[in-house]
Design a protein around this motif. Structure first.
Motif, PDB file in Angstrom:
ATOM      1  N   ASP A  61      28.171  78.969  51.863  1.00 51.22           N
ATOM      2  CA  ASP A  61      27.077  79.936  51.752  1.00 51.22           C
ATOM      3  C   ASP A  61      27.262  81.116  52.695  1.00 51.22           C
ATOM      4  N   PRO A  62      26.710  82.285  52.333  1.00 50.26           N
ATOM      5  CA  PRO A  62      26.746  83.432  53.236  1.00 50.26           C
ATOM      6  C   PRO A  62      26.143  83.060  54.586  1.00 50.26           C
ATOM      7  N   GLY A  63      26.698  83.631  55.635  1.00 53.71           N
ATOM      8  CA  GLY A  63      26.209  83.352  56.982  1.00 53.71           C
ATOM      9  C   GLY A  63      26.963  82.234  57.676  1.00 53.71           C
ATOM     10  N   THR A  64      27.881  81.586  56.967  1.00 49.23           N
ATOM     11  CA  THR A  64      28.684  80.526  57.592  1.00 49.23           C
ATOM     12  C   THR A  64      29.593  81.164  58.637  1.00 49.23           C
ATOM     13  N   ASP A  65      29.554  80.630  59.871  1.00 47.93           N
ATOM     14  CA  ASP A  65      30.321  81.181  60.987  1.00 47.93           C
ATOM     15  C   ASP A  65      31.648  80.451  61.097  1.00 47.93           C
ATOM     16  N   ALA A  66      32.749  81.152  60.793  1.00 46.04           N
ATOM     17  CA  ALA A  66      34.083  80.549  60.863  1.00 46.04           C
ATOM     18  C   ALA A  66      35.107  81.605  61.251  1.00 46.04           C
TER      19      ALA A  66
END
Length: 104
Positions: A61-66
């Motif tokens: 999903d959008p906003g996933t921090d990687a």
């Protein structure tokens, strides 16, 4: 519009890369991420412009921090590293907004 939930069949754990410390790489706390995992080997370009082999791709999903160099634990327990993460935004078109994460 997001990737349909019935396609998000996998869960990985992402520890975001924070930088280097005197003891080596530093990572943030592990966060579970519901995703679609595509275990397909392909060639991708690293942030430095080198051509490298990616063993799998995570669609989340959008906003996933990687950020690049983050540590990812796959459903089978294998630990790998993020090559890059790209935010895919349909710009209002009927395509799913998501984050595409290429893994070593």
């Amino acid at each position: 519009m997001l990737i349909p939930r019935f396609l998000m069949r996998h869960q990985v754990s992402i520890e975001p890369y924070l930088g280097d410390s005197s003891k080596g790489p530093a990572y943030g706390p592990a966060a579970p991420v519901q995703c679609f995992l595509d275990a397909q080997v392909r060639m991708v370009r690293s942030p430095a412009g080198e051509q490298v082999t990616s063993s799998s791709t995570v669609y989340a999903d959008p906003g996933t921090d990687a950020p690049p160099s983050s540590r990812v634990t796959l459903p089978d327990g294998q630990v790998t590293t993020v090559i890059w993460a790209k935010h895919r935004d349909g710009g209002g078109l009927p395509t799913p907004d998501h984050v595409e994460i290429a893994l070593e």
